[in-house]
Design a protein around this motif. Structure first.
Motif, PDB file in Angstrom:
ATOM      1  N   LEU A 314      29.092  49.514  37.878  1.00 30.50           N
ATOM      2  CA  LEU A 314      29.710  49.053  38.753  1.00 30.50           C
ATOM      3  C   LEU A 314      30.821  48.523  38.479  1.00 30.50           C
ATOM      4  CD1 LEU A 314      28.252  48.786  41.580  1.00 30.50           C
ATOM      5  CD2 LEU A 314      27.895  46.439  41.284  1.00 30.50           C
ATOM      6  N   PRO A 315      32.160  49.234  39.477  1.00 26.08           N
ATOM      7  CA  PRO A 315      33.364  48.537  39.423  1.00 26.08           C
ATOM      8  C   PRO A 315      33.199  47.267  39.491  1.00 26.08           C
ATOM      9  CG  PRO A 315      32.826  49.838  40.986  1.00 26.08           C
ATOM     10  CD  PRO A 315      31.381  50.118  40.485  1.00 26.08           C
ATOM     11  N   ALA A 316      34.246  46.696  38.272  1.00 26.37           N
ATOM     12  CA  ALA A 316      33.930  45.223  38.676  1.00 26.37           C
ATOM     13  C   ALA A 316      34.780  44.093  39.816  1.00 26.37           C
ATOM     14  CB  ALA A 316      35.328  45.025  37.125  1.00 26.37           C
ATOM     15  N   GLY A 317      35.221  45.059  40.932  1.00 21.61           N
ATOM     16  CA  GLY A 317      35.545  44.451  41.564  1.00 21.61           C
ATOM     17  C   GLY A 317      34.714  43.973  42.761  1.00 21.61           C
ATOM     18  N   ILE A 318      33.809  45.050  42.091  1.00 20.61           N
ATOM     19  CA  ILE A 318      32.078  44.604  43.628  1.00 20.61           C
ATOM     20  C   ILE A 318      31.638  43.696  42.402  1.00 20.61           C
ATOM     21  CG2 ILE A 318      30.632  45.496  43.999  1.00 20.61           C
ATOM     22  CD1 ILE A 318      31.054  48.758  44.250  1.00 20.61           C
ATOM     23  N   VAL A 319      31.527  43.376  41.694  1.00 17.77           N
ATOM     24  CA  VAL A 319      30.636  42.521  40.899  1.00 17.77           C
ATOM     25  C   VAL A 319      31.808  41.096  41.525  1.00 17.77           C
ATOM     26  CG1 VAL A 319      29.784  41.506  39.120  1.00 17.77           C
ATOM     27  CG2 VAL A 319      30.175  43.846  38.658  1.00 17.77           C
ATOM     28  N   VAL A 320      33.012  41.116  40.920  1.00 18.12           N
ATOM     29  CA  VAL A 320      34.116  39.952  41.194  1.00 18.12           C
ATOM     30  C   VAL A 320      33.379  39.346  43.203  1.00 18.12           C
ATOM     31  CG1 VAL A 320      35.647  39.225  41.234  1.00 18.12           C
ATOM     32  CG2 VAL A 320      35.681  40.368  39.478  1.00 18.12           C
ATOM     33  N   ALA A 321      33.707  40.686  43.666  1.00 19.70           N
ATOM     34  CA  ALA A 321      33.195  39.758  45.316  1.00 19.70           C
ATOM     35  C   ALA A 321      31.701  39.899  45.352  1.00 19.70           C
ATOM     36  CB  ALA A 321      33.530  41.412  46.205  1.00 19.70           C
ATOM     37  N   LEU A 322      30.699  40.179  44.653  1.00 22.55           N
ATOM     38  CA  LEU A 322      29.127  39.549  45.459  1.00 22.55           C
ATOM     39  C   LEU A 322      30.105  37.852  44.247  1.00 22.55           C
ATOM     40  CD1 LEU A 322      27.138  42.194  43.649  1.00 22.55           C
ATOM     41  CD2 LEU A 322      27.678  41.571  45.855  1.00 22.55           C
ATOM     42  N   ILE A 323      30.754  37.754  43.665  1.00 23.17           N
ATOM     43  CA  ILE A 323      30.407  36.524  43.250  1.00 23.17           C
ATOM     44  C   ILE A 323      31.104  35.439  44.220  1.00 23.17           C
ATOM     45  CG2 ILE A 323      30.949  34.695  41.281  1.00 23.17           C
ATOM     46  CD1 ILE A 323      30.641  37.467  39.753  1.00 23.17           C
ATOM     47  N   GLY A 324      32.423  35.976  44.518  1.00 21.32           N
ATOM     48  CA  GLY A 324      33.576  35.312  44.951  1.00 21.32           C
ATOM     49  C   GLY A 324      33.595  34.514  46.773  1.00 21.32           C
ATOM     50  N   ALA A 325      32.516  35.967  47.225  1.00 22.55           N
ATOM     51  CA  ALA A 325      32.837  36.053  48.934  1.00 22.55           C
ATOM     52  C   ALA A 325      32.011  35.309  48.855  1.00 22.55           C
ATOM     53  CB  ALA A 325      31.833  37.346  49.260  1.00 22.55           C
ATOM     54  N   PRO A 326      30.727  34.781  48.605  1.00 18.71           N
ATOM     55  CA  PRO A 326      30.215  33.789  49.088  1.00 18.71           C
ATOM     56  C   PRO A 326      30.637  32.338  49.017  1.00 18.71           C
ATOM     57  CG  PRO A 326      28.733  34.980  47.972  1.00 18.71           C
ATOM     58  CD  PRO A 326      30.291  35.064  47.611  1.00 18.71           C
ATOM     59  N   TYR A 327      31.871  32.121  47.782  1.00 19.98           N
ATOM     60  CA  TYR A 327      32.964  31.221  47.466  1.00 19.98           C
ATOM     61  C   TYR A 327      33.784  30.686  48.213  1.00 19.98           C
ATOM     62  CZ  TYR A 327      34.743  27.343  44.571  1.00 19.98           C
ATOM     63  OH  TYR A 327      35.894  26.313  44.661  1.00 19.98           O
ATOM     64  N   PHE A 328      34.226  31.766  48.466  1.00 16.54           N
ATOM     65  CA  PHE A 328      34.996  32.002  49.624  1.00 16.54           C
ATOM     66  C   PHE A 328      34.244  31.627  51.303  1.00 16.54           C
ATOM     67  CE2 PHE A 328      37.311  34.794  53.576  1.00 16.54           C
ATOM     68  CZ  PHE A 328      38.067  34.046  53.160  1.00 16.54           C
ATOM     69  N   ILE A 329      33.277  32.139  51.312  1.00 18.75           N
ATOM     70  CA  ILE A 329      32.881  31.556  52.761  1.00 18.75           C
ATOM     71  C   ILE A 329      32.568  29.739  52.914  1.00 18.75           C
ATOM     72  CG2 ILE A 329      30.762  31.547  54.373  1.00 18.75           C
ATOM     73  CD1 ILE A 329      30.460  34.642  53.369  1.00 18.75           C
ATOM     74  N   TYR A 330      31.888  29.737  51.947  1.00 15.89           N
ATOM     75  CA  TYR A 330      31.876  28.141  51.410  1.00 15.89           C
ATOM     76  C   TYR A 330      33.126  27.249  51.515  1.00 15.89           C
ATOM     77  CZ  TYR A 330      32.094  23.723  48.875  1.00 15.89           C
ATOM     78  OH  TYR A 330      32.320  22.870  47.865  1.00 15.89           O
ATOM     79  N   LEU A 331      34.223  27.636  51.045  1.00 12.52           N
ATOM     80  CA  LEU A 331      35.304  27.140  51.576  1.00 12.52           C
ATOM     81  C   LEU A 331      35.505  26.889  52.925  1.00 12.52           C
ATOM     82  CD1 LEU A 331      37.901  27.989  48.547  1.00 12.52           C
ATOM     83  CD2 LEU A 331      36.944  26.028  48.402  1.00 12.52           C
ATOM     84  N   LEU A 332      35.205  28.052  53.667  1.00 10.63           N
ATOM     85  CA  LEU A 332      36.371  27.998  54.673  1.00 10.63           C
ATOM     86  C   LEU A 332      35.118  27.260  55.743  1.00 10.63           C
ATOM     87  CD1 LEU A 332      36.377  32.049  55.499  1.00 10.63           C
ATOM     88  CD2 LEU A 332      37.817  30.608  56.134  1.00 10.63           C
ATOM     89  N   MET A 333      34.005  27.024  55.208  1.00  7.68           N
ATOM     90  CA  MET A 333      33.153  25.975  56.189  1.00  7.68           C
ATOM     91  C   MET A 333      32.963  24.761  55.787  1.00  7.68           C
ATOM     92  SD  MET A 333      29.874  28.202  55.219  1.00  7.68           S
ATOM     93  CE  MET A 333      28.532  26.462  56.252  1.00  7.68           C
ATOM     94  N   ARG A 334      33.966  24.389  54.101  1.00  5.39           N
ATOM     95  CA  ARG A 334      34.464  23.333  54.293  1.00  5.39           C
ATOM     96  C   ARG A 334      35.788  22.912  54.940  1.00  5.39           C
ATOM     97  NH1 ARG A 334      35.368  21.822  47.606  1.00  5.39           N
ATOM     98  NH2 ARG A 334      37.849  22.365  48.566  1.00  5.39           N
ATOM     99  N   LYS A 335      36.387  23.779  55.319  1.00 12.44           N
ATOM    100  CA  LYS A 335      37.476  23.326  54.929  1.00 12.44           C
ATOM    101  C   LYS A 335      38.057  23.288  56.723  1.00 12.44           C
ATOM    102  CE  LYS A 335      40.011  22.946  51.420  1.00 12.44           C
ATOM    103  NZ  LYS A 335      40.358  21.137  51.274  1.00 12.44           N
TER     104      LYS A 335
END
Length: 335
Positions: A314-335
């Motif tokens: 599985l490409p590393a970019g997809i694994v990072v996205a699975l971790i990073g996308a929820p964190y990005f959404i969290y930042l959007l909600m917080r900011k």
């Protein structure tokens, strides 16, 4: 002046993440299609392994790990620069379109220009830098206002728009290309680390060796960018000049990384945030930690994608996205 207790904490964190990184690399050297026991790995590292063990370790796993580590560090530092210069916690070379610009340039070069096998790998960072630089320049110009200079929120939103536009352009480019070339571009877009031999280690290393000291030397100026514009100008900071220099450095770091790892996002978002949460927002303190976290995150993502999932590589970019996308959404909600 930085309090001695904070400096001690920073040094302990640097030591802790260095040890964590080394332990992760030790685990990564042992696992894979051809497993190596710990004692055989140690023996092979010191030149006492069989031909097969030395080939697996020195020709496959170690160069791949070093490429992944260097690319993760470059992406993390690029993200830290972009967040400092835009005063926006959501800035990341993948999110604001820089990686997409580099990807379009790589795709055009790969699909439509004659390629010499010996120079292809060495040309890619420069092609990616050209595409990323042109993209960043357009984003900067669209975000600039004569009265107020670059508006951070406008810069991020403009970058997201460019990223979407370039994603569409990439689809157009590959829709009529040869199947073999399309496969490579699709893997590149997914963040599949393809540059995995020693030549790519030598390609990435000079960019980091040259640019990391420059960024550390500009740490105080990055701190000043967090001030209100009038205050920064009042203490003698030439804001637009510093922003342009930092933007060029961020583009160069991101382009050099994605040219061999593909379109990986979120490392530049996650690593600076984690570092700031651990030690605070002062640039001199969090940048070394940010570098280590970025390298470790991409290394772990690659190991998970390569070894620990039953679906194959599985490409590393997809694994990072699975971790990073929820964190990005969290930042959007917080900011």
């Amino acid at each position: 002046m930085i309090h001695p207790s904070v400096i001690r904490k920073q040094r302990l964190l640097v030591l802790a993440f260095t040890i964590l990184l080394l332990l992760t690399m030790m685990v990564g050297l042992q696992i894979g299609d051809s497993t190596l026991a710990f004692d055989r790995m140690i023996a092979t590292l010191f030149g006492n392994g069989t031909f097969e063990e030395e080939f697996v370790l020195w020709s496959i796993r170690i160069p791949r790990m070093l490429v992944t580590l260097l690319a993760g560090m470059a992406l993390a530092l690029s993200g830290a620069i972009l967040q400092a210069m835009t005063k926006n916690d959501l800035a990341d070379p993948g999110i604001i379109g820089i990686n997409s610009g580099a990807g379009v340039a790589v795709a055009i070069y790969f699909l439509f220009f004659p390629i010499a096998a010996g120079s292809f790998a060495f040309m890619l960072p420069f092609v990616a830098f050209l595409g990323a630089f042109l993209t960043a320049s357009m984003i900067y110009l669209f975000s600039y206002r004569k009265q107020s200079g670059v508006e951070p929120v406008r810069l991020v939103l403009t970058g997201v728009g460019f990223s979407m536009a370039f994603s569409g352009l990439m689809v157009v480019l590959i829709s009529s290309a040869e199947r073999e070339k399309v496969d490579f571009i699709v893997q590149w877009m997914a963040g599949d680390i393809w540059g995995t031999d020693w030549s790519f280690v030598w390609i990435l290393s000079p960019w980091l060796l040259l640019l990391v000291p420059v960024v550390f030397a500009m740490a105080n100026q990055m701190n000043m960018l967090s001030l209100q514009q009038q205050a920064a100008v009042g203490i003698g900071l030439r804001i637009e000049k510093v922003r342009v220099v930092l933007l060029i450095i961020a583009v160069a770091l991101a382009a050099s990384a994605v040219s061999v790892t593909g379109g990986i996002s979120f490392i530049g978002l996650l690593a600076p945030h984690i570092a700031k949460q651990l030690i605070g927002p002062r640039t001199q303190l969090y940048l070394p930690i940010c570098l280590l976290i970025g390298g470790w995150l991409l290394l772990v993502a690659d190991l998970i994608g390569m070894n620990l999932l039953s679906v194959g590589n599985l490409p590393a970019g997809i694994v990072v996205a699975l971790i990073g996308a929820p964190y990005f959404i969290y930042l959007l909600m917080r900011k």
